[in-house]
Design a protein around this motif. Sequence first.
Motif, mmCIF file in Angstrom:
data_model
loop_
_atom_site.group_PDB
_atom_site.id
_atom_site.type_symbol
_atom_site.label_atom_id
_atom_site.label_comp_id
_atom_site.label_asym_id
_atom_site.label_seq_id
_atom_site.Cartn_x
_atom_site.Cartn_y
_atom_site.Cartn_z
ATOM 1 N N PHE A 1 23.946 65.987 68.282
ATOM 2 C CA PHE A 1 23.892 66.860 67.102
ATOM 3 C C PHE A 1 24.669 66.247 65.939
ATOM 4 C CE2 PHE A 1 25.955 70.380 64.710
ATOM 5 C CZ PHE A 1 24.812 70.821 64.045
ATOM 6 N N ASN A 2 25.837 65.666 66.223
ATOM 7 C CA ASN A 2 26.630 65.020 65.174
ATOM 8 C C ASN A 2 25.853 63.905 64.493
ATOM 9 O OD1 ASN A 2 29.638 65.287 67.172
ATOM 10 N ND2 ASN A 2 28.912 66.647 65.559
ATOM 11 N N ILE A 3 25.153 63.102 65.296
ATOM 12 C CA ILE A 3 24.358 61.996 64.756
ATOM 13 C C ILE A 3 23.202 62.537 63.921
ATOM 14 C CG2 ILE A 3 22.902 60.019 65.372
ATOM 15 C CD1 ILE A 3 24.651 59.737 67.904
ATOM 16 N N PHE A 4 22.567 63.593 64.400
ATOM 17 C CA PHE A 4 21.469 64.232 63.661
ATOM 18 C C PHE A 4 21.959 64.732 62.299
ATOM 19 C CE2 PHE A 4 19.339 68.282 62.605
ATOM 20 C CZ PHE A 4 18.034 67.824 62.420
ATOM 21 N N VAL A 5 23.143 65.341 62.284
ATOM 22 C CA VAL A 5 23.708 65.864 61.033
ATOM 23 C C VAL A 5 24.013 64.734 60.061
ATOM 24 C CG1 VAL A 5 25.718 67.000 60.003
ATOM 25 C CG2 VAL A 5 24.625 67.986 62.015
ATOM 26 N N SER A 6 24.651 63.666 60.558
ATOM 27 C CA SER A 6 25.035 62.567 59.674
ATOM 28 C C SER A 6 23.813 61.890 59.052
ATOM 29 C CB SER A 6 25.863 61.536 60.441
ATOM 30 O OG SER A 6 25.098 60.934 61.471
ATOM 31 N N GLU A 7 22.707 61.857 59.779
ATOM 32 C CA GLU A 7 21.499 61.218 59.264
ATOM 33 C C GLU A 7 20.739 62.092 58.276
ATOM 34 O OE1 GLU A 7 18.909 59.767 62.257
ATOM 35 O OE2 GLU A 7 20.296 58.224 62.963
ATOM 36 N N ASN A 8 20.905 63.405 58.382
ATOM 37 C CA ASN A 8 20.089 64.305 57.567
ATOM 38 C C ASN A 8 20.877 65.165 56.580
ATOM 39 O OD1 ASN A 8 17.218 64.134 58.946
ATOM 40 N ND2 ASN A 8 18.727 64.217 60.602
ATOM 41 N N GLN B 1 21.830 75.071 58.005
ATOM 42 C CA GLN B 1 20.406 74.720 58.012
ATOM 43 C C GLN B 1 20.114 73.653 59.065
ATOM 44 O OE1 GLN B 1 18.891 72.165 55.019
ATOM 45 N NE2 GLN B 1 17.006 73.327 54.730
ATOM 46 N N LEU B 2 20.986 72.660 59.150
ATOM 47 C CA LEU B 2 20.799 71.591 60.129
ATOM 48 C C LEU B 2 20.996 72.101 61.552
ATOM 49 C CD1 LEU B 2 22.576 68.658 58.273
ATOM 50 C CD2 LEU B 2 20.133 68.875 58.746
ATOM 51 N N PHE B 3 21.894 73.061 61.719
ATOM 52 C CA PHE B 3 22.121 73.658 63.039
ATOM 53 C C PHE B 3 20.848 74.357 63.518
ATOM 54 C CE2 PHE B 3 23.470 77.212 65.743
ATOM 55 C CZ PHE B 3 24.216 76.540 66.697
ATOM 56 N N ASP B 4 20.235 75.114 62.606
ATOM 57 C CA ASP B 4 18.981 75.801 62.943
ATOM 58 C C ASP B 4 17.864 74.790 63.216
ATOM 59 O OD1 ASP B 4 20.275 78.206 62.582
ATOM 60 O OD2 ASP B 4 19.623 78.442 60.497
ATOM 61 N N ALA B 5 17.823 73.733 62.390
ATOM 62 C CA ALA B 5 16.777 72.718 62.550
ATOM 63 C C ALA B 5 16.918 71.999 63.887
ATOM 64 C CB ALA B 5 16.839 71.721 61.402
ATOM 65 N N TRP B 6 18.159 71.729 64.288
ATOM 66 C CA TRP B 6 18.412 71.046 65.556
ATOM 67 C C TRP B 6 17.881 71.846 66.734
ATOM 68 C CZ3 TRP B 6 19.647 66.572 67.764
ATOM 69 C CH2 TRP B 6 20.182 66.575 69.057
ATOM 70 N N HIS B 7 18.092 73.159 66.709
ATOM 71 C CA HIS B 7 17.651 74.007 67.817
ATOM 72 C C HIS B 7 16.140 74.177 67.850
ATOM 73 C CE1 HIS B 7 21.413 75.268 69.670
ATOM 74 N NE2 HIS B 7 21.944 75.258 68.473
ATOM 75 N N LYS B 8 15.488 73.889 66.739
ATOM 76 C CA LYS B 8 14.025 73.985 66.701
ATOM 77 C C LYS B 8 13.351 72.694 67.167
ATOM 78 C CE LYS B 8 13.903 77.412 62.971
ATOM 79 N NZ LYS B 8 13.555 77.665 61.557
ATOM 80 N N LEU B 9 14.122 71.608 67.269
ATOM 81 C CA LEU B 9 13.552 70.342 67.725
ATOM 82 C C LEU B 9 13.145 70.425 69.192
ATOM 83 C CD1 LEU B 9 15.969 67.657 66.190
ATOM 84 C CD2 LEU B 9 13.729 68.364 65.333
ATOM 85 N N SER B 10 12.071 69.742 69.534
ATOM 86 C CA SER B 10 11.650 69.684 70.933
ATOM 87 C C SER B 10 12.540 68.690 71.676
ATOM 88 C CB SER B 10 10.191 69.229 71.013
ATOM 89 O OG SER B 10 10.069 67.905 70.507
ATOM 90 N N SER B 11 12.436 68.696 72.987
ATOM 91 C CA SER B 11 13.252 67.784 73.799
ATOM 92 C C SER B 11 12.952 66.331 73.454
ATOM 93 C CB SER B 11 12.981 68.031 75.280
ATOM 94 O OG SER B 11 13.356 69.345 75.634
ATOM 95 N N SER B 12 11.669 66.027 73.226
ATOM 96 C CA SER B 12 11.287 64.653 72.900
ATOM 97 C C SER B 12 11.839 64.241 71.537
ATOM 98 C CB SER B 12 9.768 64.501 72.915
ATOM 99 O OG SER B 12 9.169 65.385 71.974
ATOM 100 N N GLN B 13 11.926 65.196 70.591
ATOM 101 C CA GLN B 13 12.469 64.891 69.263
ATOM 102 C C GLN B 13 13.996 64.696 69.314
ATOM 103 O OE1 GLN B 13 10.763 68.391 67.335
ATOM 104 N NE2 GLN B 13 9.469 67.071 66.052
ATOM 105 N N LYS B 14 14.635 65.405 70.222
ATOM 106 C CA LYS B 14 16.089 65.272 70.360
ATOM 107 C C LYS B 14 16.485 63.994 71.112
ATOM 108 C CE LYS B 14 17.415 70.166 70.379
ATOM 109 N NZ LYS B 14 18.012 71.250 71.196
#
Length: 228
Positions: A121-128, A143-156
């Motif tokens: 999640f930290n890496i996802f936040v830093s990139e976006n 917003q990024l927290f919500d977006a992270w939880h909406k990602l599929s397993s393959s996207q994560k």
Amino acid sequence: RGISSEERPKRPLTAYFRFLKENRSAFRQKNPEMSNVELVKKIAGAWKELPASQKQVYEEARKTDWQRYEEQLAAYKAQLSPAQAAALKEERRKRLAKRRSFRAKRELTVLGKPKRPRSGFNIFVSENFQESEGISPAAKLKQLFDAWHKLSSSQKQPYLQLAEDDKVRYENEMKSWEAKMVELGREDLIRSRKQRPKKPAETAKKAEPAKASSHENKAKLKLKKSEE
């Protein structure tokens, strides 16, 4: 209530700090090119060379202020109820603990302790973070927290893999850093065995009794409810 530690009388300056405060501006005018550290060193040198008779002037001023300070402190403490005194003591304890924590973190930074591994999640936040919408950092983070939880397993998965790689980086750097700390005689900064990563087999052995204990507790709870 109504009493703050800010109202507590301030300790008087030592003889040296009186000299420093009184002469700092004059030394600065004579040495404008010096950094603050260099300036303080120069003033400290001047204090060492100061005749004892001149130092005594500053020492007498300290003694006078110290007597006044003790009288003011006694009056301050006299107005406190036991509850207020306890609250202020706790406030001071927390403030000192926070100061010690800050100094410890600063020391570790100076000693070059490796940065802890980041989560997926930290890496996802830093990139976006820069591209995310929001009028404040907190809004962007939400917003990024919500977006992270909406990602599929393959996207994560790419972020989780990067996080695993970062864990390997951290462990390797920590081993080198801890070896260096041992050489410097700073074993107090080394992680204890309990904090170090456990071997897979060891973890599995400990997990089995824990799992069994968990099932046993659940069974006891169900039995208790049925009896009630």
